[in-house]
Design an enzyme around this catalytic site. Sequence first.
Site, short mmCIF file in Angstrom:
data_model
loop_
_atom_site.label_atom_id
_atom_site.label_comp_id
_atom_site.label_asym_id
_atom_site.label_seq_id
_atom_site.Cartn_x
_atom_site.Cartn_y
_atom_site.Cartn_z
N GLY A 199 51.31 63.88 -53.59
CA GLY A 199 50.13 63.14 -54.05
C GLY A 199 49.26 62.71 -52.89
CB VAL A 253 48.59 55.42 -51.45
CG1 VAL A 253 49.70 55.16 -50.44
CG2 VAL A 253 48.24 54.14 -52.20
CE LYS A 299 50.30 46.03 -62.89
NZ LYS A 299 50.32 46.29 -61.46
N GLY A 350 46.23 61.13 -53.09
CA GLY A 350 45.18 60.29 -53.67
C GLY A 350 44.82 59.16 -52.72
#
Length: 352
Positions: free
Chosen positions: A180, A184, A80, A182
Amino acid sequence: MNFKDSKSFDNHEVVEFCNDPETGLKAIIAVHNTNLGPAVGGCRMYPYADEGQALEDVLRLSRGMTYKSAVAGLPMGGGKAVIIGDPAKDKSPELFERMGKFIESFNGRYVTAEDSGTSVSDLKQVASQTAHVLGVNEAQEFGGDPSPLTAYGVFCGIESAVNYQLGRDNLSGVRVAVQGAGAVGRYLIKLLHEAGAKTSVCDVNLDNLNRARDLGSDIVDVNSIISAEADVFAPCAMGAILNDDSISQLKATIVAGGANNQLAHLSHATTLKNRGILYAPDFVINAGGIIEICRQLHDDPVSETKEKISHIGATLTEIFTQSHASGLTTAQVAERLAEQRFLSKQDSSNVA
Ligand code: NAD
């Protein structure tokens, strides 16, 4: 600062800092494990309070990528990158070009992609300095955005969890509380409705909430979503949502959603199990996006991706079964499965 003192340091192979006063770039790249292949993971930009906070985040996230790719049977390791900065104020082409040079210095051992705070156009600037960038080809399906395929994997995981926990072989009439709506969440809602499920949805963003209403969802207040009457709770917003307080309020007997790091602490998997709630470990159920990123890395045919993602359902059924038989939590079983693969270098060709 000695990163080995960090509580998230877990035998990472490489952790490097970049501090470039000329462009203002302050970044960290962490490579957790490359036993199965190059360390792949997104580049996040966030206004961290200090370097210590950024370090904790990058170490935790890079470790998570190793586990996610290993359970999905991908020939990739985990890594990452984080950039310390405010995405709304601190972006410049020079900063991302410098980030590209930083990534290039890893010679392909770390491969980057979009993440929260960075966009495809930022990544294109990174890609001007290094070939080790994925998800920047807008000619790809969905313009390279992995979110629809992450949602598809979550959908397959919900089907598997409903079958295991409720003994039902389809989602008709099953109610899913989605936290949520958003990137996804909204694709997940569409798939659920197509399968005959009903959804209760909350979001702090009014546009996203209205879009969910237009898709046919019932709207729920953000503070009531956890305790909403539902068969499945699908967290698709922020992490650490499963804690002592929220778990005690859950009415759903299944938790299966796309958000990363849903458990506030690993012990909350035990709390869920003790309450008879089936938990689909986040890094297993939300691997659809990384499976697509892996396809891009190897330039495999798009046609194979959905089939590979649908295998998430079978992997979860195996995890649920092993958890029941062993008394371990589903999270513990999933971590062991990942460790068996990346510690023994078992690549995808050996994965059932
Ligand atoms: P997103 O930012 O597009 O969507 C998140 C949504 O959650 C937004 O609409 C936001 O307004 C809403 N939200 C934020 N706080 C909330 C709250 N307190 N209550 C209700 N809603 C709230 O992000 P995304 O790409 O859809 O990702 C969602 C989650 O899935 C994240 O945890 C992300 O790390 C994880 N994830 C995403 C992908 C992917 O392919 N996009 C892959 C793996 C994991």
